[in-house]
Design an enzyme around this catalytic site. Structure first.
Site, PDB file in Angstrom:
ATOM      1  N   CYS A 113       0.831  -1.191   0.000  1.00 15.40           N
ATOM      2  CA  CYS A 113       0.000   0.000   0.000  1.00 15.40           C
ATOM      3  C   CYS A 113       0.880   1.261   0.000  1.00 15.40           C
ATOM      4  O   CYS A 113       1.859   1.344  -0.748  1.00 15.40           O
ATOM      5  CB  CYS A 113      -0.932  -0.079   1.206  1.00 15.40           C
ATOM      6  SG  CYS A 113      -2.325   1.049   1.236  1.00 15.40           S
ATOM      7  N   THR A 114       0.573   2.234   0.834  1.00 13.76           N
ATOM      8  CA  THR A 114       1.335   3.483   0.848  1.00 13.76           C
ATOM      9  C   THR A 114       2.679   3.362   1.548  1.00 13.76           C
ATOM     10  O   THR A 114       3.394   4.357   1.673  1.00 13.76           O
ATOM     11  CB  THR A 114       0.515   4.612   1.492  1.00 13.76           C
ATOM     12  OG1 THR A 114       0.053   4.185   2.775  1.00 13.76           O
ATOM     13  CG2 THR A 114      -0.669   4.985   0.614  1.00 13.76           C
TER      14      THR A 114
END
Length: 210
Positions: A113-114
């Site tokens: 993800c981030t």
């Protein structure tokens, strides 16, 4: 058996499945499925944080780290998850230094993800293709013009550096690492034990069209 030393970074407002999904994959992996309950995982998994204090995740779960950056053993693999906390952690020089140092020695550095924004701010994605949560793809491209943002792939695997899409994609990324280390049969057995469909395709799971 010499176990692979694998670290997963955690921090306040980390997304729960971003780190728990890979943790589950690595902890349930067995080299011999017939000895699942006698043998242990070939991965020795460590939850690593900047301080020994409990981390409060997205949603309020509290997690006690196993060790700090300074206490972490020499690692073979490091995973950096994402979540809202990366908005702050991507500017945390202590974390960036830890990730940069690890990148120089680990076999594989991966993000979920981030978590890719941490790798990007550490300067580790320049010249590579990478991906992140679908909501952050355009932001990632604006932040890191020297990175080719892949909007189609679920996992972008360069061998040494792997990035993955949002949240649940960390499970698929972790299964790829298992397959890289110990073969696809072992990775498929881990997925089967979890009653999780082994990823036959690397296409992003959601439609990004308006």
């Amino acid at each position: 058996m010499k176990r692979k030393q694998l670290g997963i970074v955690i921090f306040d407002d980390v997304e729960v499945l971003d780190f728990c999904g890979p943790f589950e994959v690595f902890s349930v992996t067995r080299l011999d499925e017939n000895r699942r309950f006698e043998d242990t995982s070939p991965f020795d998994v460590h939850l690593i944080a900047q301080s020994p204090e409990p981390v409060t995740t997205t949603g309020g779960m509290k997690v006690i780290p196993g060790c700090t950056f300074e206490q972490a053993p020499p690692l073979d693999i490091l995973v950096v998850p994402g979540g809202m906390g990366t908005r702050q952690e991507m500017h945390n020089e202590s974390l960036l230094a830890f990730v940069r140092d690890a990148a120089a020695s680990v076999e594989t550095l991966a993000s979920v993800c981030t978590g890719a924004l941490v790798l990007g701010n550490a300067g580790l994605l320049d010249g590579l293709s990478a991906t992140t949560h679908w909501r952050s793809l355009d932001w990632m491209q604006s932040l890191f013009p020297n990175v080719t943002v892949d909007k189609q792939s679920h996992v972008v695997n360069h061998g040494h550096i792997i990035t993955s899409a949002g949240i649940s994609a960390g499970i698929d990324m972790a299964l790829q690492i298992v397959a890289m280390q110990f073969g696809e049969d072992v990775a498929r057995a881990a997925a089967r034990h979890m009653e999780y469909p082994y990823p036959e395709s690397n296409e992003r799971r959601i439609n990004l069209s308006p």
